[in-house]
Write an enzyme that holds these catalytic residues in place. Sequence first.
Site, PDB file in Angstrom:
ATOM      1  N   PHE A   1     -22.425  -4.352  -5.627  1.00 60.89           N
ATOM      2  CA  PHE A   1     -23.865  -4.120  -5.535  1.00 60.89           C
ATOM      3  C   PHE A   1     -24.382  -3.529  -6.848  1.00 60.89           C
ATOM      4  CE2 PHE A   1     -23.099  -4.899  -1.235  1.00 60.89           C
ATOM      5  CZ  PHE A   1     -24.258  -4.854  -0.468  1.00 60.89           C
TER       6      PHE A   1
ATOM      7  N   TYR B   1       0.865  -1.181   0.000  1.00 60.37           N
ATOM      8  CA  TYR B   1       0.000   0.000   0.000  1.00 60.37           C
ATOM      9  C   TYR B   1       0.901   1.230   0.000  1.00 60.37           C
ATOM     10  CZ  TYR B   1      -3.888  -3.051   1.507  1.00 60.37           C
ATOM     11  OH  TYR B   1      -4.850  -4.034   1.598  1.00 60.37           O
TER      12      TYR B   1
ATOM     13  N   PRO C   1     -27.342  -1.290  -8.884  1.00 63.13           N
ATOM     14  CA  PRO C   1     -28.146  -0.135  -8.440  1.00 63.13           C
ATOM     15  C   PRO C   1     -29.411  -0.548  -7.697  1.00 63.13           C
ATOM     16  CG  PRO C   1     -27.307   0.249 -10.644  1.00 63.13           C
ATOM     17  CD  PRO C   1     -26.956  -1.173 -10.301  1.00 63.13           C
TER      18      PRO C   1
ATOM     19  N   PHE D   1     -14.352  -5.309   0.803  1.00 60.04           N
ATOM     20  CA  PHE D   1     -15.357  -4.718  -0.078  1.00 60.04           C
ATOM     21  C   PHE D   1     -16.772  -4.924   0.463  1.00 60.04           C
ATOM     22  CE2 PHE D   1     -12.345  -5.631  -3.901  1.00 60.04           C
ATOM     23  CZ  PHE D   1     -11.613  -4.487  -3.609  1.00 60.04           C
ATOM     24  N   PRO D   2     -17.108  -4.350   1.637  1.00 62.22           N
ATOM     25  CA  PRO D   2     -18.437  -4.569   2.222  1.00 62.22           C
ATOM     26  C   PRO D   2     -19.582  -4.070   1.353  1.00 62.22           C
ATOM     27  CG  PRO D   2     -17.257  -2.836   3.391  1.00 62.22           C
ATOM     28  CD  PRO D   2     -16.265  -3.505   2.492  1.00 62.22           C
ATOM     29  N   LEU D   3     -19.314  -3.152   0.421  1.00 56.70           N
ATOM     30  CA  LEU D   3     -20.345  -2.703  -0.515  1.00 56.70           C
ATOM     31  C   LEU D   3     -19.946  -2.960  -1.965  1.00 56.70           C
ATOM     32  CD1 LEU D   3     -21.532   0.704   1.038  1.00 56.70           C
ATOM     33  CD2 LEU D   3     -22.636  -1.529   1.165  1.00 56.70           C
ATOM     34  N   GLY D   4     -18.934  -3.791  -2.188  1.00 59.28           N
ATOM     35  CA  GLY D   4     -18.457  -4.040  -3.536  1.00 59.28           C
ATOM     36  C   GLY D   4     -19.338  -4.995  -4.304  1.00 59.28           C
TER      37      GLY D   4
END
Length: 289
Positions: A218, A63, A220, A213-216
């Site tokens: 999704f 990183y 719309p 990626f807790p919201l990866g």
Amino acid sequence: MNSRINAGTFSLGDRIVNRMGYGAMQLAGPGVFGPPRDREAAVAVLRAAVEAGVNHIDTSDFYGPHVTNQIIREALHPYDDDLVIVTKVGAVRGEDASWQPAQSAEDLTRAVHDNLRNLGLDRLDVVNLRLMGDIFAPKEGSLTEPFSALAALREQGLIRHLGLSNATAAQVAEAQTIAPVVCVQNHYNLVHRKDDELIDALAAQGIAYVPFFPLGGFSPIQSDALSEVAADIGGSPLQVALAWLLARSPNLLLIPGTSNPLHLSENLAAATLELPADVQARLNTIAIT
């Protein structure tokens, strides 16, 4: 440490950590490359996380490269006795910010020593072998050579525990024939649930699973459905997604990352969000929307 996080605990090998941790990836510059725009703010966020009770920090020397580990050292060294720093090896960054595999024994040895130097440690708590696969998705293939190289470094005392990132169930089983595996870090969330069986199998063995990626991924429609649930129960979509993960299985350790102190507080507050059975049922339907 006086923890203000109410997420429960789980083990990483012989270490016990709060299930709500912190991911340091966003402390680097844009694209996880180069220095942050505000280094003092990055240091402050790390200190605030630990002050709130975070004792599991996820990082990697690729990183930046080197940037996040150097910031962690500046912010937190000498480290609290209960702080567990988990790092990853198996890749390097190109001058164009590309992610390139680096999995030879020489590459991995160099990476371990880079992590030790930049974190200011004599031994790394946990090192995950980051399998490159399809870069952001697992792909079958033998890991015997790179994982054996890390196992040898563990025998030398440079590493306390080993884990895997971006791995298949077969690769986890293969690694376990070489050395103990204390955690698996893969893409998993409310709608990306290919690892359901793996999570349950690891839970039965007392092995941690660390989703990223807790919201990866999704769509719309799925995002809208999550937002509706969040509005109904008084939380943000990310808080609800994190709370769902905490409720999914006791062996899940979360590492939401941010460089913003307000977002840090919001992320940690997800541990206090109650999800009644009817809400969990609504959330589970989102995966098939």
